[in-house]
Design a protein around this motif. Structure first.
Motif, PDB file in Angstrom:
ATOM      1  N   TYR A   1       0.853  -1.193   0.000  1.00 42.19           N
ATOM      2  CA  TYR A   1       0.000   0.000   0.000  1.00 42.19           C
ATOM      3  C   TYR A   1       0.887   1.242   0.000  1.00 42.19           C
ATOM      4  O   TYR A   1       1.157   1.817   1.061  1.00 42.19           O
ATOM      5  CB  TYR A   1      -0.925  -0.015   1.215  1.00 42.19           C
TER       6      TYR A   1
ATOM      7  N   LYS B   1       1.186   4.373   0.081  1.00 39.28           N
ATOM      8  CA  LYS B   1       0.562   5.645   0.406  1.00 39.28           C
ATOM      9  C   LYS B   1       0.666   5.908   1.903  1.00 39.28           C
ATOM     10  O   LYS B   1       0.939   4.993   2.677  1.00 39.28           O
ATOM     11  CB  LYS B   1      -0.909   5.683  -0.036  1.00 39.28           C
ATOM     12  N   GLN B   2       0.405   7.166   2.297  1.00 40.06           N
ATOM     13  CA  GLN B   2       0.378   7.544   3.703  1.00 40.06           C
ATOM     14  C   GLN B   2      -1.008   7.273   4.286  1.00 40.06           C
ATOM     15  O   GLN B   2      -1.949   6.917   3.566  1.00 40.06           O
ATOM     16  CB  GLN B   2       0.751   9.019   3.835  1.00 40.06           C
TER      17      GLN B   2
ATOM     18  N   ASP C   1      -4.803   1.303  -2.607  1.00 35.38           N
ATOM     19  CA  ASP C   1      -5.303   2.351  -1.707  1.00 35.38           C
ATOM     20  C   ASP C   1      -6.147   1.790  -0.577  1.00 35.38           C
ATOM     21  O   ASP C   1      -6.734   2.540   0.207  1.00 35.38           O
ATOM     22  CB  ASP C   1      -6.132   3.371  -2.500  1.00 35.38           C
TER      23      ASP C   1
ATOM     24  N   TYR D   1      -2.722   1.586   4.171  1.00 33.15           N
ATOM     25  CA  TYR D   1      -1.562   2.445   3.929  1.00 33.15           C
ATOM     26  C   TYR D   1      -0.293   1.697   4.329  1.00 33.15           C
ATOM     27  O   TYR D   1      -0.354   0.701   5.068  1.00 33.15           O
ATOM     28  CB  TYR D   1      -1.675   3.776   4.670  1.00 33.15           C
TER      29      TYR D   1
ATOM     30  N   LYS E   1       8.228   8.694   5.254  1.00 32.63           N
ATOM     31  CA  LYS E   1       7.705   9.149   3.959  1.00 32.63           C
ATOM     32  C   LYS E   1       8.814   9.578   3.007  1.00 32.63           C
ATOM     33  O   LYS E   1       8.727   9.341   1.791  1.00 32.63           O
ATOM     34  CB  LYS E   1       6.683  10.275   4.152  1.00 32.63           C
TER      35      LYS E   1
ATOM     36  N   LYS F   1       3.275   8.183  -9.977  1.00 32.54           N
ATOM     37  CA  LYS F   1       2.742   9.038  -8.917  1.00 32.54           C
ATOM     38  C   LYS F   1       1.273   9.375  -9.159  1.00 32.54           C
ATOM     39  O   LYS F   1       0.846   9.548 -10.294  1.00 32.54           O
ATOM     40  CB  LYS F   1       3.531  10.353  -8.844  1.00 32.54           C
TER      41      LYS F   1
ATOM     42  N   ASN G   1      -0.276  14.859  -0.535  1.00 34.95           N
ATOM     43  CA  ASN G   1      -1.153  13.704  -0.708  1.00 34.95           C
ATOM     44  C   ASN G   1      -0.700  12.791  -1.840  1.00 34.95           C
ATOM     45  O   ASN G   1      -1.495  12.033  -2.400  1.00 34.95           O
ATOM     46  CB  ASN G   1      -2.593  14.162  -0.957  1.00 34.95           C
TER      47      ASN G   1
ATOM     48  N   ARG H   1       0.600   9.676  -3.626  1.00 41.10           N
ATOM     49  CA  ARG H   1       0.677   8.242  -3.410  1.00 41.10           C
ATOM     50  C   ARG H   1       1.209   7.630  -4.708  1.00 41.10           C
ATOM     51  O   ARG H   1       1.328   8.314  -5.717  1.00 41.10           O
ATOM     52  CB  ARG H   1      -0.694   7.668  -3.030  1.00 41.10           C
ATOM     53  N   TYR H   2       1.517   6.332  -4.669  1.00 40.57           N
ATOM     54  CA  TYR H   2       2.191   5.717  -5.800  1.00 40.57           C
ATOM     55  C   TYR H   2       1.465   4.468  -6.265  1.00 40.57           C
ATOM     56  O   TYR H   2       0.714   3.842  -5.513  1.00 40.57           O
ATOM     57  CB  TYR H   2       3.627   5.339  -5.413  1.00 40.57           C
TER      58      TYR H   2
END
Length: 447
Positions: free
Chosen positions: A191, A193-194, A206, A209, A216, A230, A236, A238-239
Motif C-alpha cells: 500500500y 501511500k500515507q 489504496d 496504507y 515518507k 505518482k 497527498n 501516493r504511488y
C-alpha cells in the motif's frame, strides 16, 4: 513503469549504480536481501507471533515465521515463472542488462519473507488494540498535539507500514536499516501511500496504507529510483504498486487460504471429511483419484491436496499476471491477482468456512481479548513513563519502567510523534509470549 528501473539493485547510501551484469553470480544482490531478512532479529521474533491461534502450544499450527517461509517459497516460484516469460517478451533485459529469471524469484521471495515482519503481537487484533488505545483509549488526548497524519498513523496502526519502518529505519551506526535493494523494498510495499487520505480510490493499492510519516521521505526516494507512477499532489502523493508486489500478495493469499484452512482441520475446528471436499473442489481438474484413494492417513491426504491446491493456484496466478502485465505496469490493474482467479468461487468458499470455524472460534476470540488487555496496558505504562520524563514529572515507578526499555529505544527526543512511535514500535516488535511475560512482570499477575 519499466522493468529496467523496477529491478534496481540500489541500496540506501549507494553513491553509484549497481549493474546486474557486474554482479557476482554466486551471491546476487537480490539473494543478499533474503539473507539479511532471515538473519534479522525482527524476523526471528515471528516464530512466536500469531498466524491463526494466538499463544498456540501445538506443534502443527503455523506461526508468522512458518507462514512467512511458506509464502516466500510460493513467491519464489511465482517470480521465476513470471520472470521466464518476461525475459522472452523483453529480451533486452537479459541481453543488455544481464537479468535472469531467478532475479524475479529472488526479489519476490525476499519481499514475501519480510511481508509480515511489522506485525505486532496477536496478529490483526494487535493492530486494532494499538490503534484503539490512541483512537478511543487513554491516548486520545494526543490528538490535539499531533498533525492529522501523525495521529492517523497511530489510530490505524498498520503492520505493513511498521514493516517498512523496521526494514529501513536509521539507527546510530545502522544507516538504512537492513539496506535491502530498492527493488525488494518496492515489491514489499503493498500500500504505497500515507495514512491520509483514507481509501481515496477503490484501487487495491489504496485499501490501506504502508508509509508512516517517519518514513515518507525514505519511501519517496525508493519510489523515485524505481520510477513508480505518482498519483495525487503535494502532501497527498501516493504511488502505483511495484508490479512484483502483486505476486507477493498472491503468494500470501494462496498460503493463508490453503494453510490456515489446514490448521483448522488439524486443530479439530473443521471436520476432516467436510474440509477435504472443499480442497477437492479446488483441484478437481488435476487430482489423481487413484493416488488420492490409496492414501491411508489423514496427514497424507491433507498434504497431497495442499500441495496440489497450491500448485494449481500458482499456475493460475502466473497466467493472470502475464495476461495483465502491461496494465499492471501502467498502474491500471486495480484488484489483487487472485480476485481474477478462475477458482475464486472455491477460494471464497474456503475462506468463508475459515472465518466461521477458525477466526471466530472461542479459542481465538478469548486469546485476542487477552492480547487487547496486554498491549493496551503496556502502551499506557511505557508512554506514561516517557511523557512524565519529558515533562520532568517522573515518579520512582516511572524511572523503573524506563529501565526496562532497551537502550536502542529513543524516548528522549523532543518530538512527540517520534516518542510515541518509538514506544509503539518497541511494543510491536515483542513476540506474543514476550508481551505476556512482560505484562505479568509489571502487574505481578498471571494471564
Amino acid at each position: 513503469m519499466n522493468w529496467e528501473q523496477l529491478l534496481s539493485l540500489k541500496r540506501y547510501g549507494d553513491t553509484h549504480k549497481r549493474l546486474r551484469k557486474e554482479q557476482d553470480e554466486t551471491r546476487l544482490g537480490f539473494e543478499v536481501d533474503y539473507d539479511r531478512v532471515i538473519f534479522s532479529s525482527a524476523f526471528r521474533s515471528l516464530q512466536d507471533k500469531t498466524q491463526v491461534v494466538p499463544l498456540s502450544k501445538t506443534d502443527f499450527v503455523h506461526t508468522r515465521l512458518t507462514h512467512s517461509l511458506e509464502v516466500s517459497v510460493v513467491g519464489r516460484s511465482l517470480g521465476r515463472k513470471v520472470g521466464t516469460k518476461l525475459l522472452q517478451k523483453y529480451p533486452h533485459l537479459k541481453e543488455v542488462h544481464g537479468f535472469q529469471f531467478n532475479d524475479f524469484g529472488a526479489i519476490v521471495a525476499a519481499a514475501a519473507l519480510a511481508h509480515d515482519i511489522g506485525n505486532p503481537p496477536f496478529g490483526h487484533s494487535g493492530e486494532k488494540a494499538i490503534g484503539e488505545y490512541f483512537k478511543i483509549g487513554k491516548g486520545i488526548h494526543f490528538q490535539s498535539k499531533l498533525s492529522s497524519k501523525e495521529y492517523q498513523d497511530l489510530c490505524d496502526f498498520e503492520g505493513n507500514a511498521n514493516g517498512f519502518k523496521i526494514l529501513t529505519e536509521n539507527r546510530k551506526g545502522v544507516e538504512g536499516g537492513l539496506r535491502l535493494s530498492y527493488a525488494t523494498l518496492g515489491a514489499f510495499m503493498k500500500y504505497p501511500k500515507q495514512s491520509l487520505p483514507k481509501k481515496p480510490t477503490t484501487h487495491i493499492a489504496d485499501k490501506k496504507y504502508g508509509i508512516f510519516q517517519s518514513e515518507k521521505d525514505a519511501f519517496a526516494d525508493v519510489a523515485n529510483e524505481l520510477g513508480l507512477q505518482k498519483h495525487g499532489e503535494g502532501e497527498n502523493i501516493r504511488y502505483a504498486r511495484h508490479p512484483l508486489t502483486f505476486l507477493v500478495e498472491a503468494a500470501d493469499d494462496i498460503c493463508y487460504t490453503i494453510i490456515d484452512f489446514e490448521d483448522g482441520i488439524n486443530l479439530g475446528l473443521i471436520q476432516e471429511e467436510y474440509a477435504l471436499e472443499y480442497l477437492i473442489n479446488l483441484v478437481r481438474d488435476t487430482i489423481q483419484t487413484e493416488k488420492y484413494n490409496s492414501l491411508q492417513h489423514r496427514e497424507d491426504r491433507l498434504s497431497y491436496l495442499r500441495a496440489l491446491s497450491i500448485n494449481t493456484l500458482i499456475e493460475d496466478a502466473v497466467r493472470i499476471f502475464l495476461e495483465n502485465e502491461e496494465a499492471i505496469c501502467a498502474g491500471n490493474f486495480s484488484v489483487g491477482i487472485m480476485d481474477k482467479s478462475k477458482y475464486k468461487a472455491q477460494i471464497d468458499d474456503i475462506i468463508k468456512i475459515s472465518v466461521d470455524k477458525i477466526y471466530k472460534s472461542d479459542e481465538v476470540i478469548e486469546k485476542e481479548i487477552t492480547g487487547y488487555h496486554v498491549l493496551q496496558y503496556l502502551l499506557d505504562t511505557f508512554i506514561t513513563a516517557v511523557e512524565n520524563h519529558h515533562h520532568d514529572a517522573l515518579s520512582n515507578y516511572d524511572r523503573l519502567i524506563l529501565k526496562v526499555l532497551p537502550k536502542n529505544v529513543d524516548y528522549t527526543t523532543d518530538h512527540l510523534y517520534k516518542r510515541l512511535m518509538n514506544i509503539t514500535n518497541y511494543i510491536s516488535r515483542l513476540s506474543d509470549s514476550k508481551a505476556v511475560i512482560l505484562f505479568n512482570k509489571l502487574t505481578a499477575k498471571t494471564v
